[in-house]
Write an enzyme that holds these catalytic residues in place. Structure first.
Site, PDB file in Angstrom:
ATOM      1  N   GLY A 158       0.821  -1.205   0.000  1.00  0.00           N
ATOM      2  CA  GLY A 158       0.000   0.000   0.000  1.00  0.00           C
ATOM      3  C   GLY A 158       0.854   1.253   0.000  1.00  0.00           C
ATOM      4  O   GLY A 158       2.056   1.218   0.280  1.00  0.00           O
ATOM      5  N   CYS A 159       0.225   2.377  -0.322  1.00  0.00           N
ATOM      6  CA  CYS A 159       0.958   3.638  -0.450  1.00  0.00           C
ATOM      7  C   CYS A 159       1.480   4.114   0.907  1.00  0.00           C
ATOM      8  O   CYS A 159       2.642   4.454   1.045  1.00  0.00           O
ATOM      9  CB  CYS A 159       0.082   4.692  -1.117  1.00  0.00           C
ATOM     10  N   TYR A 160       0.593   4.124   1.913  1.00  0.00           N
ATOM     11  CA  TYR A 160       1.054   4.543   3.233  1.00  0.00           C
ATOM     12  C   TYR A 160       2.138   3.597   3.751  1.00  0.00           C
ATOM     13  O   TYR A 160       3.179   4.059   4.246  1.00  0.00           O
ATOM     14  CB  TYR A 160      -0.109   4.575   4.225  1.00  0.00           C
ATOM     15  N   SER A 166       5.589   4.333   2.476  1.00  0.00           N
ATOM     16  CA  SER A 166       6.200   5.568   2.982  1.00  0.00           C
ATOM     17  C   SER A 166       6.645   5.448   4.427  1.00  0.00           C
ATOM     18  O   SER A 166       7.487   6.203   4.891  1.00  0.00           O
ATOM     19  CB  SER A 166       5.204   6.728   2.834  1.00  0.00           C
ATOM     20  N   GLU A 198       6.798  10.427  -1.212  1.00  0.00           N
ATOM     21  CA  GLU A 198       6.675   9.573  -2.393  1.00  0.00           C
ATOM     22  C   GLU A 198       5.415  10.002  -3.125  1.00  0.00           C
ATOM     23  O   GLU A 198       4.583  10.739  -2.588  1.00  0.00           O
ATOM     24  CB  GLU A 198       6.530   8.094  -1.976  1.00  0.00           C
TER      25      GLU A 198
END
Lengths: 347, 347, 347, 347
Positions: free
Chosen positions: D154-156, D159, D317
C-alpha cells in the site's frame, strides 16, 4: 428591530449553504424553516459543521412541504432548487401568501418558448412569468421592492450583464461583436456526486464547457436585448477553473463609431457610483476574484484598446455571493424595505 | 547511437527545469553544460532535488561564459534567459559554431521596431533577425531543420497560432473579428520572488492581466499576418489561474461568408493529421489542460456556432511543454535529424 | 453603543489583513489608526481592494509612530509586527495609556532566556514579561480582562494547547509521550517575497519544516508545563500544505495508568462546554479546516486507541482566525467588557 | 530486445491510469490486454485523452475474463482491482500460467485472520497467502525475482516502512513509541463518485481520517513485526490534503538507550546507498512531495532530537508512483530479469 420570518427551501447544496451562511447572521432575519429531502429531521448544525454554535444551528431540516413551511410563519422564502422543481413550490408558497426569491432558472425568462429551447422541457408555470421580476437590484430596484416573485439571476449572467448593460443602454458598443469569456469556480457546478467534479479531475485542470449554447445564454441575451431595444445574440465562452468560488469574466465588444472611449467610464460611473455592491476599478483595473470571494461585491474594470477599437470589460464576483445567495439577499432587503447592506457588508 | 553534446544556458528557472527534465532522459542528448550565475559551482542534483539519481545529476553548473560552454564540446545550446540577455550570448555561441534554440523573445520578431515597441528597448542584435527561424515545427519544419538559430515561440502564441493558422491560410475566418482568450498557469510568470506570485495571492484567485497589449501579441500578429498575407490586429485576453502549468485558449472569429463550417475541421485535419504532437478532438471537443500537462501535446477542439456565425477554437497545452521546453526540443530533433518524438513521447 | 477607538500597528501582512477584516465590521470598534511603513499615505481601500466600500476604507495608513497613534485617541492597539520589533512599540504605546494586544512572540514567554534560545537575540523588553498575559481566552479570561498587555498566542500553540491543556490539568496523559503533528496553510509563513512561498513551489507540495525545534515549541512547552506543574518536553512536527489558511493538528499521548478513556471527553466537556469558540466534535470526530476557515472557532475531536493506549486529539482552526486575528479580538472583547462574540460570530 | 506481453486488469481508476502511463512507454513491455467492465469495447485513447497518440492507444478495453486475458499471450498481469475482487482473478490467472502483481490488499497479509479483522470479510483465497511475496523491492528483491504472485504494498505502508525498517532491524528504536503521521493526496481515495471527494470538499481542506485503525495498519505492523522479531503495535495518523498525488510521512520513535544518533544515518546508508529509487536527504533533510510526484522515488530525511530522545524520519513519495504503480513495475522488472530502472527513470 423586528425580524422577517424566512424559509430556505433546498438548503443542502452550495447555494443553500451560502444562503444559510448569510441569513443565520442577518440582523433582520429569523430563519423559521430550512428544507431538504435528504436531511429532513436533522439539525442544521449537525448537517453543516461550519454552522455549529451559530444562533439558529439547532433548527431542524423539514421536508419541502408548502403547508409546513407556511405554518412556521415564514413571510419570505428563498428557493435553492433545481430548475423545473422550483416553479411548482414557488406557486404553492405564493398562494400561501409568502414572497418568493427563486434562485433557479424557472422565472428568469419572459418567453416560455425560450425556456423550453434552453432547458429542454416545457415551462412548468408559464402564467407566472409575466409577474416575475428578474432580480438585478442595480437595474430593477423599484420592481423588486414591489415584487411577490423575484427570479434571482444566474451567476454568469450577473458577471456579464452588470458591466455591459450601461454600455448597451447608452449605445456605446456594437451588440453584434460581443464576446463574453468567463471562468468559474467548481462550486458553480453544484454539490453532486459526479466523477467530473472530483478533486483530482478539477485540480490542475482548466477547460471550456457548455460551448456554444450554455443555458445562461438565454437570460443574458434577454436582458441585453431589453437594454438594446432589439434582439441581441452574443458569444459566451464559459470555463471551469480550479477554485472553490469566484467568476472572472472578460467581455469585449467594438466601440460604436462616434462613441468616445471616455464615455465607457462615464457610463459605468453613472450607473454604479452609488451602488453599494458594485466597485469600479477604473480604466485599466483588472478584477480579481480573490477580492470578492464570500462577499456580495462585483468588481468591474475596463479598458479601451485603440488598436482594435474594442472595449474590454473585466468583472469579478463570487458565483455563490453576488452570483447567487448574496444577490438574492440583496433583493430580499429591497422587498422588505431594509437597509440595502443589511447582512451583506462582510469582507 | 551517438548523442548530441548539448548545453542549457540559464537552467534555474521553470523553463530551464523543464528543459533539464526532458534532456536528462533524451536518448540522443548528452548534456555537457548547464549554466546559472546563481548556482554556478553546484551540482545539478543538489540544486534540483527532483533530478537526484538521474544520469547526469552530477553535472556542475557553470557561469554562462560562451568559451566555457563551447569548450565542453557542445554542438547545440538551448537558451532559457530573459529577453535582451539572450541575444548577446546567442551571437557568441553562433560564432563558436553552436546551433542555438533560443526560448526568449529576442529572435521571434522580424521587425526590430516592433520588438522595441513591445519590449521597451532597442533590439540587441537586429542583424540576426533575418536568419532566425520562428520555431513552430508544425509550420516550418524545413526551415527549422536547416536553421542555425531557432526562436522558439512563446507559450500563448503557440496555443493561439496552431489552431488559427490553418483557418487563416485557407481564408475561412475574418481576421478582424478574432478574440483570443487565454488562461495560464502561474509557472508562466517565471520563478522570481514577487509578492504577486505568492501562493496566497494566486490560490483561489483568477484575474486578467497584460490587457490590452501583452508582449506576446507582437509575435501572434506577425505570424497571423504572414498567414493572411496582410496586417492582422486581434484582441488577446490573457488570464492567470491557480494551476502550476497549462494554458487553455478559447479563440473565436467569424466564419467568412461563403465558407462552410465543415471546412474548419477539414483545414485542421489537413494541417495536423500527421503531426505527432497535435491531437484533434473534433467538433465539440473541449480541450482540458489536465490531459497535456508535462507533455509536448497540444489538444485542439472546435465548434461552429450558427447563432453568431462564429468559429470557436479550443486548445490546451502545457505552457512549459509544448509552450516552451517541449517545443524547443521538438525543433532540436528536427535540426539534428532525429526521430521527431525522441525524448518527447511521455504521458 | 459607544465604540472603542482602536489602532492596528503593522496592517499590511496577512495577520494585519485579518485584523482589518474583523475590526472594520466589529460593532464596538472604531478604527482610528492603521500603520504600515510601506503603505503610509495611502488609503486602506486603495491598498486592499477587498476592503473598498467598507465603512472605514477611506482611513489612511500612517507611519508606526507612537505619538501619532496615541493622538488619534486610540485606547487599544493590536500589534501585527515581527518579533523583536513589537516590544519597543508596545512599551511606547503602554506608556501613552493604550492597552496592547501583541500578536508577535515578544511577550509570550515568561523567561527571557528561553526567548533568546528560541529567537536568537536577547529579549528587547524583559521587564514587561511578568505583566504580559498569555492570551488564551478559554484559559485565562480573568487575567485578560484586567490586562494592559496581552501576548496573543501563536497559531500552532493554540491548536495544540486547547485540546491538550484540560487533559494535562486533570493528569490524564503522560507528558513524556506527547507528539503533536500539525499542517498549516501557507499564509502562516507571512506575506513576504520569498521563492519558497511562490505558488508553484507550494502547490502540489507537502513538506515538514522547522524540525525539531520550531520557535512555537517554546510557548507550547511553557504552557503545558504550567498545566502539568513540571517541565514538559514534547515532539512538535509542523508541515506546510497547499491551502491558504487553516491548521489541522493531530496530537497523541499515552493515557496514564488508571485514567479511564471516558475521562478524556469529560475533561474536554468540563473545559469547553460553555466556551463560545470551541466546538467539541465528540469521540471519533475528525476536525476539518474547511469548517473553520475565516472564523474564530476551533473544532476538537478525540479518540482513544485501546491497541496502543494512546489518546488522539484532532483540532482544526484558521491560523489567521483563532490562531491569530480572531483570538486577538476575542481578548480585546474581554479587555473592554464587550460581548464575547462581538464581531466574531461569522461563518 | 524482446518485450514481455503484459495485461492490466482494472485499468480505469487512478492506479490503473498510472500503470498505463508507465507501461505504455516501458521499453520492455508490450501491452496485450487492458480490462475494465465499464469501458469494455472502447479504445484506450478514447477513454483516456491523455494517452491519445501513444503507441498502444488503439488497444481496446476488454472484460476482465481470465481466458480472454490469457489468450492475448500475456505472461504478466497487473491487478488494479478492489480488495476481495482481486484474489479471485489472481488465482485464475496464476492457473493459466501468468505471473501476477496484485496492487490490492488481498495478498499482503500472511494471516487470514488479520485480513478479516481489518477488511471485514473472510479472506477469499487463504491458500495463496503463503506463496505471495510482499513486494517491497528494497527489502525482498530475491523473493520477488522468483515470485509467481507479488502483493504490491500500500501507499502509506511504503512511505512508513522504507524509512523505519533499517532502524528496526538494527534495533535502534523502541517499537512501542512509534507514531507515524501521514498526509496523502486525494487520488489515494480512488476515482469514485463520492460527495466527500468533490473538488469543493477537498480544496482548502485538511483533515485526519481512518483514525485509529486504518486498514493499512495491518500490513505496516506485520512488516515491522517481522523486522523486530516480535509483535509491534504503532499509532498511524493518516490525513487527507488537497494535492492530486503525493504522500509525506513524518514518523517519530525513541532512540533506544545505548544507540548512537549517528547510527540512524548509517543504517539508512547501509540499506539504501545502492537502491535506485531511494534518495537519502541526510540529517535535517525535509522530504517534499513536489520532488517525487510522477516518479518512482522515495526521498527520506532524518533528524535526531536530543531534547526528547526521539528520531524523526521524513519521507515523500508519489502515492500512485512508488506507492502503487511505480513500485509494481519495479517488482515486474525484477521478476522478468530486466534492468531495475527500465521504464521508471522519469523525472
Amino acid at each position: 428591530m423586528n425580524r422577517i420570518q424566512t424559509a430556505i427551501v433546498g438548503a443542502s447544496g452550495y447555494t443553500g449553504m451560502e444562503l444559510l451562511r448569510l441569513l443565520l447572521t442577518h440582523p433582520r432575519v429569523e430563519l423559521t424553516a430550512v428544507t431538504s429531502r435528504q436531511e429532513a429531521g436533522k439539525a442544521l448544525g449537525a448537517v453543516f459543521p461550519r454552522f455549529q454554535k451559530a444562533a439558529g444551528a439547532e433548527l431542524v431540516f423539514i421536508e419541502p412541504d408548502p403547508d409546513a413551511i407556511a405554518a412556521t410563519g415564514a413571510k419570505a422564502a428563498f428557493l435553492a432548487l433545481p430548475h423545473g422543481v422550483a416553479a411548482e413550490i414557488a406557486r404553492a408558497l405564493l398562494e400561501r401568501g409568502l414572497r418568493v426569491i427563486d434562485l433557479s432558472a424557472d422565472f428568469r425568462l419572459k418567453d416560455a418558448a425560450v425556456y423550453e429551447e434552453f432547458y429542454g422541457h416545457p415551462h412548468p408555470a408559464p402564467d407566472l412569468l409575466e409577474e416575475a421580476v428578474y432580480g438585478l437590484p442595480e437595474i430593477r430596484a423599484a420592481e423588486i421592492q414591489a415584487a411577490r416573485l423575484v427570479a434571482s439571476p444566474g451567476c454568469y449572467p450577473t458577471s456579464i450583464l452588470l458591466p455591459l448593460l450601461p454600455l448597451m443602454r447608452e449605445k456605446l458598443i456594437d451588440p453584434e461583436t460581443i464576446v463574453a469569456n468567463s471562468m468559474s469556480g467548481v462550486s458553480g457546478a453544484g454539490r453532486k456526486a459526479d466523477l467530473s467534479l472530483l478533486f483530482c479531475e478539477c485540480n490542475e485542470s482548466a477547460r471550456a464547457y457548455g460551448i456554444p449554447k450554455h443555458r445562461h445564454l438565454s437570460e443574458i441575451e434577454q436582458e441585453l436585448g431589453l437594454a438594446a431595444g432589439k434582439n441581441v445574440t452574443i458569444s459566451f465562452l464559459p470555463h471551469l477553473i480550479p477554485v472553490n468560488a469566484g467568476i472572472v469574466t472578460t467581455t469585449t465588444a467594438k466601440l460604436l463609431p462616434g462613441a468616445a472611449p471616455e464615455a465607457i467610464g462615464a457610463a459605468l460611473q453613472n450607473a454604479y457610483a452609488h451602488a453599494p455592491f458594485v466597485r469600479l476599478l477604473g480604466h485599466g483595473g483588472c478584477a480579481d476574484t480573490k477580492n470578492v470571494t464570500r462577499t456580495n461585491f462585483i468588481d468591474i474594470g475596463w479598458q479601451y484598446d485603440p488598436r482594435t477599437g474594442r472595449v474590454i470589460l473585466m468583472s469579478a464576483e463570487d458565483n455563490l455571493g453576488k452570483g447567487a445567495g448574496g444577490q438574492a439577499v440583496q433583493s430580499f432587503n429591497l422587498m422588505f424595505g431594509l437597509n440595502p447592506i443589511d447582512g451583506l457588508h462582510n469582507f
